[in-house]
Write a protein that holds these residues in place. Structure first.
Motif, PDB file in Angstrom:
ATOM      1  N   ASP A 114     -51.381  10.180  60.739  1.00  0.00           N
ATOM      2  CA  ASP A 114     -51.105  10.267  62.174  1.00  0.00           C
ATOM      3  C   ASP A 114     -49.969   9.314  62.543  1.00  0.00           C
ATOM      4  O   ASP A 114     -50.182   8.259  63.140  1.00  0.00           O
ATOM      5  CB  ASP A 114     -52.372   9.941  62.967  1.00  0.00           C
ATOM      6  N   THR A 115     -48.749   9.694  62.162  1.00  0.00           N
ATOM      7  CA  THR A 115     -47.567   8.892  62.486  1.00  0.00           C
ATOM      8  C   THR A 115     -46.459   9.825  62.971  1.00  0.00           C
ATOM      9  O   THR A 115     -46.436  11.012  62.612  1.00  0.00           O
ATOM     10  CB  THR A 115     -47.047   8.111  61.262  1.00  0.00           C
ATOM     11  N   PRO A 116     -45.516   9.311  63.758  1.00  0.00           N
ATOM     12  CA  PRO A 116     -44.382  10.149  64.183  1.00  0.00           C
ATOM     13  C   PRO A 116     -43.573  10.669  62.997  1.00  0.00           C
ATOM     14  O   PRO A 116     -43.064  11.794  63.033  1.00  0.00           O
ATOM     15  CB  PRO A 116     -43.549   9.200  65.052  1.00  0.00           C
ATOM     16  N   GLU A 117     -43.454   9.858  61.947  1.00  0.00           N
ATOM     17  CA  GLU A 117     -42.667  10.260  60.777  1.00  0.00           C
ATOM     18  C   GLU A 117     -43.314  11.446  60.058  1.00  0.00           C
ATOM     19  O   GLU A 117     -42.623  12.384  59.638  1.00  0.00           O
ATOM     20  CB  GLU A 117     -42.515   9.082  59.810  1.00  0.00           C
ATOM     21  N   TYR A 118     -44.638  11.405  59.934  1.00  0.00           N
ATOM     22  CA  TYR A 118     -45.326  12.517  59.267  1.00  0.00           C
ATOM     23  C   TYR A 118     -45.270  13.775  60.130  1.00  0.00           C
ATOM     24  O   TYR A 118     -45.092  14.884  59.619  1.00  0.00           O
ATOM     25  CB  TYR A 118     -46.773  12.145  58.954  1.00  0.00           C
ATOM     26  N   ALA A 119     -45.390  13.591  61.448  1.00  0.00           N
ATOM     27  CA  ALA A 119     -45.277  14.732  62.359  1.00  0.00           C
ATOM     28  C   ALA A 119     -43.889  15.363  62.268  1.00  0.00           C
ATOM     29  O   ALA A 119     -43.741  16.594  62.307  1.00  0.00           O
ATOM     30  CB  ALA A 119     -45.565  14.283  63.791  1.00  0.00           C
ATOM     31  N   ALA A 120     -42.853  14.520  62.121  1.00  0.00           N
ATOM     32  CA  ALA A 120     -41.487  15.033  61.991  1.00  0.00           C
ATOM     33  C   ALA A 120     -41.329  15.829  60.697  1.00  0.00           C
ATOM     34  O   ALA A 120     -40.622  16.847  60.664  1.00  0.00           O
ATOM     35  CB  ALA A 120     -40.494  13.877  62.028  1.00  0.00           C
ATOM     36  N   LEU A 121     -41.993  15.379  59.626  1.00  0.00           N
ATOM     37  CA  LEU A 121     -41.950  16.123  58.369  1.00  0.00           C
ATOM     38  C   LEU A 121     -42.594  17.495  58.542  1.00  0.00           C
ATOM     39  O   LEU A 121     -42.024  18.519  58.132  1.00  0.00           O
ATOM     40  CB  LEU A 121     -42.671  15.342  57.270  1.00  0.00           C
ATOM     41  N   LEU A 122     -43.765  17.541  59.146  1.00  0.00           N
ATOM     42  CA  LEU A 122     -44.447  18.822  59.355  1.00  0.00           C
ATOM     43  C   LEU A 122     -43.589  19.771  60.187  1.00  0.00           C
ATOM     44  O   LEU A 122     -43.521  20.978  59.908  1.00  0.00           O
ATOM     45  CB  LEU A 122     -45.795  18.593  60.037  1.00  0.00           C
ATOM     46  N   ASP A 123     -42.925  19.220  61.191  1.00  0.00           N
ATOM     47  CA  ASP A 123     -42.053  20.036  62.037  1.00  0.00           C
ATOM     48  C   ASP A 123     -40.875  20.583  61.231  1.00  0.00           C
ATOM     49  O   ASP A 123     -40.507  21.759  61.368  1.00  0.00           O
ATOM     50  CB  ASP A 123     -41.557  19.194  63.213  1.00  0.00           C
ATOM     51  N   ALA A 124     -40.285  19.737  60.376  1.00  0.00           N
ATOM     52  CA  ALA A 124     -39.150  20.178  59.553  1.00  0.00           C
ATOM     53  C   ALA A 124     -39.576  21.275  58.585  1.00  0.00           C
ATOM     54  O   ALA A 124     -38.842  22.253  58.364  1.00  0.00           O
ATOM     55  CB  ALA A 124     -38.569  18.990  58.788  1.00  0.00           C
ATOM     56  N   VAL A 125     -40.767  21.131  57.996  1.00  0.00           N
ATOM     57  CA  VAL A 125     -41.268  22.146  57.064  1.00  0.00           C
ATOM     58  C   VAL A 125     -41.490  23.469  57.794  1.00  0.00           C
ATOM     59  O   VAL A 125     -41.111  24.540  57.302  1.00  0.00           O
ATOM     60  CB  VAL A 125     -42.575  21.670  56.395  1.00  0.00           C
ATOM     61  N   GLU A 126     -42.075  23.393  58.985  1.00  0.00           N
ATOM     62  CA  GLU A 126     -42.322  24.618  59.758  1.00  0.00           C
ATOM     63  C   GLU A 126     -41.012  25.310  60.110  1.00  0.00           C
ATOM     64  O   GLU A 126     -40.880  26.537  59.982  1.00  0.00           O
ATOM     65  CB  GLU A 126     -43.105  24.279  61.029  1.00  0.00           C
ATOM     66  N   ARG A 127     -40.021  24.531  60.544  1.00  0.00           N
ATOM     67  CA  ARG A 127     -38.738  25.117  60.936  1.00  0.00           C
ATOM     68  C   ARG A 127     -37.967  25.680  59.744  1.00  0.00           C
ATOM     69  O   ARG A 127     -37.128  26.564  59.897  1.00  0.00           O
ATOM     70  CB  ARG A 127     -37.895  24.074  61.674  1.00  0.00           C
ATOM     71  N   SER A 128     -38.251  25.167  58.548  1.00  0.00           N
ATOM     72  CA  SER A 128     -37.542  25.651  57.355  1.00  0.00           C
ATOM     73  C   SER A 128     -37.978  27.051  56.945  1.00  0.00           C
ATOM     74  O   SER A 128     -37.268  27.734  56.197  1.00  0.00           O
ATOM     75  CB  SER A 128     -37.774  24.691  56.185  1.00  0.00           C
ATOM     76  N   GLY A 129     -39.161  27.459  57.404  1.00  0.00           N
ATOM     77  CA  GLY A 129     -39.677  28.770  57.019  1.00  0.00           C
ATOM     78  C   GLY A 129     -40.288  28.801  55.634  1.00  0.00           C
ATOM     79  O   GLY A 129     -40.566  29.879  55.089  1.00  0.00           O
ATOM     80  N   ALA A 130     -40.517  27.617  55.044  1.00  0.00           N
ATOM     81  CA  ALA A 130     -41.081  27.555  53.697  1.00  0.00           C
ATOM     82  C   ALA A 130     -42.514  28.081  53.681  1.00  0.00           C
ATOM     83  O   ALA A 130     -43.273  27.900  54.635  1.00  0.00           O
ATOM     84  CB  ALA A 130     -41.065  26.115  53.192  1.00  0.00           C
ATOM     85  N   GLU A 131     -42.869  28.716  52.586  1.00  0.00           N
ATOM     86  CA  GLU A 131     -44.264  29.078  52.359  1.00  0.00           C
ATOM     87  C   GLU A 131     -45.041  27.787  52.125  1.00  0.00           C
ATOM     88  O   GLU A 131     -44.610  26.927  51.350  1.00  0.00           O
ATOM     89  CB  GLU A 131     -44.365  29.987  51.137  1.00  0.00           C
TER      90      GLU A 131
END
Length: 340
Positions: free
Chosen positions: A158-175
């Protein structure tokens, strides 16, 4: 009397001029010594400012790495300071990135330039567990290269950095998915990467939930032990003794005792690399990913002693830089880049 005073005044003036000249010379020497550091600082500031508007990857040239030989598999243990970053370069050209370091500025530059040089045909990213020294570098890498697949741990942070990673992964369209025991990534060359721990999604948290992988190609086994402690190591030893082939993933054979190269658990912590685990694996080479002068005193003398006792040669990223294992028909070679 008057003439004598005049000569004294002239001598005093000459002395003051000499002192001024010496001060100017000292200032010039100091500036000359400081100039390289100032230039480097200006360069870093310029890159940082430009990066606000331009992706970092577009600014950086790729490293000039030695080309991979035909049919060779390479494992690159990158020097990312006190963190982990392992790059598996399959013979097919596909790449698996396991962890990405802490995301500090120079480590991000290093990993971006490295991946750029490999130019993966297909890129899979795996986060073993949600510690910042393992996930910190992923956001910039996902933004720079995208990802065809991304495996996240069941428990996040539960950190802003981890949330930013999840957001980047979602936006990348990765499976996306979660890697647990019996998960496997197979390459068409016959190489495969099998997960042997954790056993389930909700079994453990923290370092105990760290993914452990077994890589095999051309008769060479590589154990990638994440950040697990001796408690998990001993559990894996007990399970292995219960049933031969307990870690096999379908048709993919996993035998911990057939390990030539070990990526040492938890940066060489005193609370990992227990004797039972090391005796089972009996590796020929052990790679420790750690930062020079780190606050945790990794690797510990106790862990290093236990590793040496089983006959393994130790390779440390804080001393050798990037450590590269090349696996090919007939065995493997091991090299290193030298400190950055």
């Amino acid at each position: 009397m008057y003439g004598g005073d005049q000569r004294g005044d002239l001598g005093l003036l000459e002395g003051e001029e000499r002192e001024k000249a010496l001060r100017r010379e000292r200032r010039a020497q100091k500036l000359k010594r400081a100039l390289p550091a100032l230039c480097a600082l200006v360069l870093v500031l310029v890159i940082a400012l430009v990066h606000l508007f331009v992706p970092l990857s577009s600014l950086l040239p790729a490293y000039k790495l030695t080309a991979r030989a035909e049919g060779e598999l390479r494992v690159h243990f990158l020097d990312v300071g006190q963190g982990d970053c392992t790059v598996i370069e399959f013979p097919s050209g596909d790449v698996v990135l396991i962890d990405a370091g802490d995301g500090s500025f120079f480590n991000r530059i290093h990993t971006v330039r490295y991946l750029k040089a490999l130019a993966p045909a297909h890129l899979t990213m795996i986060l073993t567990h949600a510690d910042a020294d393992h996930y910190g570098g992923f956001e910039s890498l996902v933004q720079a290269f995208g990802a065809d697949a991304f495996y996240l741990p069941a428990a996040g942070e539960d950190t802003p950095e981890y949330a930013a990673l999840l957001d980047a992964v979602e936006r990348s369209g990765a499976e996306t998915g979660v890697m647990t025991r019996y998960g496997v990534i197979a390459d068409r060359s016959g190489a495969y990467l099998a997960c042997i721990s954790p056993r389930s999604l909700d079994e453990e948290e923290g370092n105990e939930a760290s993914s452990v992988f077994y890589l095999r190609y051309e008769g060479v086994g590589v154990m990638l032990a994440g950040d697990i402690s001796s408690a998990v190591e001993r559990r894996l030893v007990r399970e292995n003794a219960l049933l031969e082939g307990i870690f096999d993933c379908g048709g993919f054979r996993v035998r911990p005792e057939e390990t030539e190269i070990l990526k040492v658990s938890h940066h060489g912590s005193a609370y990992s690399s227990c004797t039972e685990w090391l005796s089972l694996l009996s590796p020929e080479a052990a790679v420790v990913s750690c930062g020079a002068g780190n606050a945790f005193s990794h690797p510990s003398p106790e862990a290093l002693g236990r590793i040496s006792a089983v006959g393994a040669e130790i390779y440390r990223t804080d001393e050798l830089g990037d450590v590269i294992v090349g696996i090919h028909e007939g065995g493997y070679t091991l090299s290193y880049s030298g400190q950055r």
